[in-house]
Design a protein around this motif. Structure first.
Motif, short mmCIF file in Angstrom:
data_model
loop_
_atom_site.label_atom_id
_atom_site.label_comp_id
_atom_site.label_asym_id
_atom_site.label_seq_id
_atom_site.Cartn_x
_atom_site.Cartn_y
_atom_site.Cartn_z
N ALA A 1 7.26 -9.57 10.95
CA ALA A 1 5.80 -9.60 11.12
C ALA A 1 5.21 -10.39 9.97
O ALA A 1 4.58 -9.84 9.07
N PRO A 2 5.40 -11.72 9.96
CA PRO A 2 5.04 -12.53 8.79
C PRO A 2 3.55 -12.63 8.53
O PRO A 2 3.16 -13.18 7.49
N TRP A 3 2.72 -12.12 9.42
CA TRP A 3 1.29 -12.09 9.18
C TRP A 3 0.88 -10.95 8.26
O TRP A 3 -0.26 -10.87 7.84
N TRP A 4 1.82 -10.06 7.95
CA TRP A 4 1.58 -8.97 7.01
C TRP A 4 2.23 -9.28 5.67
O TRP A 4 3.41 -9.62 5.62
N TYR A 5 1.46 -9.14 4.59
CA TYR A 5 1.99 -9.32 3.24
C TYR A 5 1.96 -7.98 2.50
O TYR A 5 0.98 -7.22 2.61
N GLY A 6 3.00 -7.72 1.74
CA GLY A 6 2.91 -6.67 0.75
C GLY A 6 2.12 -7.20 -0.42
O GLY A 6 2.42 -8.27 -0.96
N VAL A 7 1.09 -6.47 -0.83
CA VAL A 7 0.20 -6.94 -1.90
C VAL A 7 0.09 -5.86 -2.97
O VAL A 7 -0.35 -4.74 -2.70
N ARG A 8 0.50 -6.20 -4.18
CA ARG A 8 0.35 -5.29 -5.30
C ARG A 8 -1.14 -5.12 -5.63
O ARG A 8 -1.87 -6.09 -5.71
N GLY A 9 -1.53 -3.89 -5.82
CA GLY A 9 -2.93 -3.62 -6.15
C GLY A 9 -3.82 -3.41 -4.94
O GLY A 9 -5.01 -3.11 -5.09
N ALA A 10 -3.28 -3.55 -3.73
CA ALA A 10 -4.07 -3.27 -2.54
C ALA A 10 -4.11 -1.76 -2.32
O ALA A 10 -3.06 -1.09 -2.33
N ASP A 11 -5.29 -1.21 -2.14
CA ASP A 11 -5.45 0.22 -1.88
C ASP A 11 -6.83 0.44 -1.27
O ASP A 11 -7.53 -0.53 -0.95
N TRP A 12 -7.22 1.69 -1.12
CA TRP A 12 -8.47 1.95 -0.39
C TRP A 12 -9.68 1.37 -1.12
O TRP A 12 -10.67 1.00 -0.47
N ARG A 13 -9.63 1.28 -2.44
CA ARG A 13 -10.74 0.68 -3.20
C ARG A 13 -10.68 -0.84 -3.20
O ARG A 13 -11.68 -1.50 -3.49
N HIS A 14 -9.50 -1.41 -2.92
CA HIS A 14 -9.28 -2.85 -2.97
C HIS A 14 -8.55 -3.27 -1.69
O HIS A 14 -7.35 -3.54 -1.72
#
Length: 323
Positions: free
Chosen positions: A130-143
């Motif tokens: 599913a290459p349209w999804w990235y794991g992103v450090r710092g992504a959370d409910w506030r960001h």
């Protein structure tokens, strides 16, 4: 063609990859008992309950999702949030308890590639399959897009990047619980029987207006956002269904209490079905702003999906119920 790809086990376009490999576990449905005492301010719809036909009666379902057979179900009376839990609602919970979400604990979450707002070294790369999804450090409910984003000005948008476990923690604080899959579908139908959508069988309004926040354009490269929203919309956008519920389909996936089993409908009990007693993934309902007819048509009353209880993503939230 696209439906066959999903049936073959490919990740659906509007869901996110699991955070951890699936491993069967057994936990009582609905998570820990509600502690109560929270400040849950969302308006309620009080539903009388009763019998309805659950499942896909229109032939739109994805075979691997187990939307059939259509079967009669009876649910007891219950109350349900008329909207998804918002950023403002979730902030009250966090402020009162100091709760740390799993996205914050793991220090990353899944973000759709067009919604990423992060530094280059925070982008972990695309998900396998599913290459349209990235794991992103710092992504959370506030960001929700990553460290360069925030929820400022988005108080009335649904909270995202909350796992099933996070949603259950909120419910325990609020003295509520997640809906069963049967309760969710009963509520989403709004009294319209076997209709595809909460408002009926036609996707668009007669005047050409969009009735739902989903992906327009060419998935996953370009979102024209013809419905007005490239990602989440305020929870009271568009129109409520016959029971007064807003956006049960589109906008964000909503966690349900049940474990997921594609074969469950064939043995579901009539009265208050609560899903299998164990499993590897929890049910998600309603589709999201990333659903697109070319690949994922799960923005329907009967549509089902699932993910592991610790998984979080930028297009999933929840609403709560109580008896």
């Amino acid at each position: 063609m696209h439906r066959n790809r999903e049936d073959a086990g490919h990740p659906p376009s509007c869901c996110a990859p699991s955070r951890t490999p699936a491993a069967p576990v057994s936990v009582g449905i609905g998570g820990p008992p509600a502690a109560g005492g929270g400040s849950h301010r969302i308006e309620q719809a009080t539903l009388t309950g009763g019998r309805f036909l659950m499942g896909d009666s229109t032939g739109d379902g994805n075979r691997a999702d187990g939307e059939t057979p259509v079967h009669e179900v009876e649910v007891a009376p219950f109350s349900i949030d008329v909207t998804s839990v918002t950023n403002a609602d979730f902030a009250r919970f966090v402020d009162a308890t100091g709760y740390v979400t799993e996205a914050e604990s793991f220090a990353f979450s899944a973000v759709f590639h067009l919604a990423v707002a992060a530094e280059p070294d925070e982008i972990m790369g695309p998900a396998v399959g599913a290459p349209w999804w990235y794991g992103v450090r710092g992504a959370d409910w506030r960001h929700p897009g990553g460290s360069r984003s925030s929820v400022d000005g988005l108080d009335d948008h649904p909270v995202v990047h909350v796992s099933w476990n996070d949603a259950v923690a909120y419910c325990a604080w609020a003295g509520r619980r997640l809906p069963t899959e049967a309760e969710w579908e009963y509520a989403s139908r709004g009294g319209r029987g076997g209709a595809r959508y909460p408002w009926g069988d036609e996707l668009m309004a007669g005047d050409g207006r969009w009735r739902v926040n989903i992906f327009q354009g060419e998935f996953p490269q370009r979102n024209t956002a013809d419905d007005g929203w490239p990602t989440t919309a305020p929870v009271r956008s568009f129109e409520p269904n016959g029971y007064g519920l807003w956006q049960t389909v589109g906008n964000v996936w909503e966690w349900c209490a049940d474990w997921f089993d594609a074969g469950y409908y064939g043995r579901s009990p009539l009265e208050s079905p609560a899903g299998p007693i164990d499993g590897a993934a929890r049910v998600m309902r309603g589709g999201s702003y990333l659903c697109h007819s070319s690949y994922c048509n799960r923005y329907r009353n009967a549509a089902r999906s699932s993910n592991t209880p610790d998984s979080s993503m930028g297009n999933a939230g929840f609403r709560t119920v109580a008896l």
